[in-house]
Design an enzyme around this catalytic site. Structure first.
Site, PDB file in Angstrom:
ATOM      1  N   GLU A 173     -26.088  -4.253  -1.992  1.00  0.00           N
ATOM      2  CA  GLU A 173     -24.617  -4.378  -2.070  1.00  0.00           C
ATOM      3  C   GLU A 173     -24.168  -5.842  -2.178  1.00  0.00           C
ATOM      4  OE1 GLU A 173     -22.814  -2.075   1.102  1.00  0.00           O
ATOM      5  OE2 GLU A 173     -23.394  -0.202   0.126  1.00  0.00           O
ATOM      6  N   GLU A 291     -27.511   5.299  -1.712  1.00  0.00           N
ATOM      7  CA  GLU A 291     -26.762   5.528  -0.471  1.00  0.00           C
ATOM      8  C   GLU A 291     -25.661   6.526  -0.785  1.00  0.00           C
ATOM      9  OE1 GLU A 291     -25.473   2.311   2.096  1.00  0.00           O
ATOM     10  OE2 GLU A 291     -27.144   1.050   1.442  1.00  0.00           O
TER      11      GLU A 291
HETATM   12  O1  AHR Z   1     -25.542   2.915   5.513  1.00  0.00           O
HETATM   13  C1  AHR Z   1     -24.692   2.048   6.217  1.00  0.00           C
HETATM   14  C2  AHR Z   1     -24.317   0.817   5.416  1.00  0.00           C
HETATM   15  O2  AHR Z   1     -23.525   1.202   4.326  1.00  0.00           O
HETATM   16  C3  AHR Z   1     -25.447   0.055   4.764  1.00  0.00           C
HETATM   17  O3  AHR Z   1     -26.016  -0.869   5.637  1.00  0.00           O
HETATM   18  C4  AHR Z   1     -24.777  -0.646   3.630  1.00  0.00           C
HETATM   19  O4  AHR Z   1     -25.628  -0.872   2.547  1.00  0.00           O
HETATM   20  C5  AHR Z   1     -23.597   0.244   3.293  1.00  0.00           C
HETATM   21  O5  AHR Z   1     -22.411  -0.451   3.214  1.00  0.00           O
END
Ligand code: AHR
Length: 499
Positions: A173, A291
């Site tokens: 990210e 994610e």
């Molecule tokens: O999964 C929780 C967080 O969400 C992770 O650390 C990050 O990559 C995202 O913003």
């Protein structure tokens, strides 16, 4: 009753749902590692401190890859802190999650643990405070057989065989203002490209994932993705997508999250196509939705410095599992482009499995749709043409009221129909003609539904919300036409055998 019509043919499919589509994520965050998968002294812990009850639960999930070690944690993490004798490892401040990191658990422990779980690893290199050299050394430590400084160090640390980590994320990210070392897309593109080059010089067989947009809501979306790809198209194998959903006050919008996820994927797939054409490339970059989940974001830093604070411990409801099921269908239906997807995360932190320190374990509502879908790994996701009545939503306008996906596991001779009926008051009759498969017979229909949308599992009531056998049987006529009824607000898994 709403009527949904689906047209399908056995020879036409979107792609194969590989095991990597059912991947997950463990970050050094909250109680995911410490007091999650690793709890020395727990009655279920093995000699390495791994909880065997957790391992058993994860094995049952048939997870493809597990992404590690972050997440936001990654961007200020030095992997060298987590190797060697445990009493010599430094205790650090984890600045991403305001926690104390003891480094008792590092890459070697993670490799041992994933082996026990029967899963592979999606590694990640720090591109926040880290540099290309650190990244290359990590690949050498993990993948080089022997005879060099870092590979011999791994051997000295008790791991004769390389960990052989074949997929690596180039940072995490890096577009986000919350990220340590946030960059512009040009700066990230250049740094990631040079990191990719040196990592591949160490091990040419690795696959690399470039950071795409961390959410559709960030102002740089989707321009970030185009720029990054223009720098990296020849170096990256995948572009990442991240997206979490939460109920922002309207259940209909929340239930339509699958629709938003689908448009995110289609937009990024289009961006990949644009850059492929622009760079005159012959290679195809795929997508890694590494994610995704439901996450009720609360304040993450309102706690004292401590080891393994209770963070992001969302307790999921029946409604959450319905939304989750819709997202699963979208991932399946896009498996021609989305080759990997990580449910974020796995234990205690926005997780399908929760543990109590010194105590038991329970499965959240979202555990079930994940496992049902993962059981279909290796199957072909069929191309379906679905005509579903629509539902009006404030956020997305008219969206299909029924979201579905059909998977054919040829070797097993099983067809699985997954469906979310998001109509609040109406059942939906789903008709599909399975004639092209020959003779089919009904096997099972499991359903998650019920009066209390807010019902949740807990340590006290671990089985309050479960998939149950549906009360009505589908009608299968001699010509292979099937009709099955979905209850209002329900998640359905219906199986047929091809005779
Ligand atoms: O999964 C929780 C967080 O969400 C992770 O650390 C990050 O990559 C995202 O913003």
């Amino acid at each position: 009753m709403k009527q949904v019509k689906c047209v399908v043919d056995k020879d036409f499919y979107v792609g194969t749902a590989g095991t990597e589509l059912f991947s997950s994520f463990i970050e050094h965050l909250g109680r995911a590692v410490y007091n999650g998968i690793y709890e020395p002294g727990h009655p279920e812990a093995d000699s390495r401190g791994f909880r065997k009850d957790v391992i058993q639960c994860i094995k049952e999930m048939s997870i493809g890859l597990i992404r590690y070690p972050g997440g936001n944690f990654l961007s200020n993490y030095d992997w060298k802190d987590g190797i060697g004798p445990k009493d010599k490892r430094p205790v650090r401040l984890d600045l991403a999650w305001k926690s104390i990191e003891t480094n008792e658990f590092g890459i070697d422990e993670f490799a041992d643990w994933t082996k026990e779980c029967g899963a592979g690893i999606m590694g990640a290199v720090n591109l926040g405070t880290g540099n290309p050299k650190d990244a290359a050394e990590l690949v050498e430590y993990c993948n080089h057989p022997s005879g060099t400084y870092w590979s011999d160090m791994r051997i000295a640390n008790g791991h004769k065989d390389p960990h052989n980590i074949k997929v690596w994320c180039l940072g995490n990210e890096m577009d986000g203002p919350w990220q340590i070392g946030q960059m512009t897309s040009d700066d990230y593109g250049k740094k990631a490209r040079e990191t990719a080059k040196i990592m591949r010089l160490v091990d040419p067989s690795i696959k690399l994932v470039a950071c795409g947009s961390s959410t559709t809501r960030i102002p740089t979306y989707p321009e970030w993705d185009r720029t990054v790809l223009e720098h990296l198209y020849e170096y990256a194998d995948y572009l990442s997508l991240h997206r979490y959903y939460e109920n922002e006050g309207n259940d209909d919008d929340f239930l339509a999250s699958f629709y938003d996820m689908d448009s995110f994927i289609k937009t990024i797939a289009g961006t990949v196509g644009y850059v492929k054409a622009k760079t005159r490339s012959k290679k195809q970059v795929f997508l890694s939705f590494d994610e995704w989940n439901i996450w009720y974001m609360q304040n993450q830093t309102d706690h004292p410095w401590q080891k393994a604070p209770e963070l992001l411990e969302d307790n999921y409801s029946l409604l959450d599992s319905l939304v989750f099921g819709g997202l699963v269908c979208t991932l399946l239906n896009n498996c021609d482009m989305v080759k990997m997807a990580c449910l974020a995360q796995l234990i205690n932190v926005i997780a399908p499995v929760m543990t109590k320190p010194g105590g038991g374990i329970f499965k959240q509502t979202t555990y079930y749709p994940f496992v049902q879908a993962a059981e279909c790994a290796g199957g072909k996701v069929l191309k379906t043409f679905v005509n579903s009545p629509e539902k009006e939503t404030p956020m997305y306008g008219a969206v299909p009221g029924v979201q579905s996906s059909l998977v054919y596991q040829e070797e097993k001779g099983v067809i699985t129909l997954f469906a979310l009926n998001s109509f609040n008051n109406d059942s939906a009759e789903f008709s599909v003609d399975l004639r092209s498969f020959g003779n089919v017979e009904f096997l099972s229909h499991s359903e998650m539904s019920g009066g209390d949308l807010h019902a949740k599992n807990s340590f006290a009531e671990p089985q309050k919300v479960l998939p149950r056998e549906a009360k009505t049987m589908p009608v299968v006529d001699s010509a292979g036409k099937i009709s099955v009824v979905f209850q209002p607000l329900s998640w359905n898994t219906v199986k047929f055998r091809v005779k």
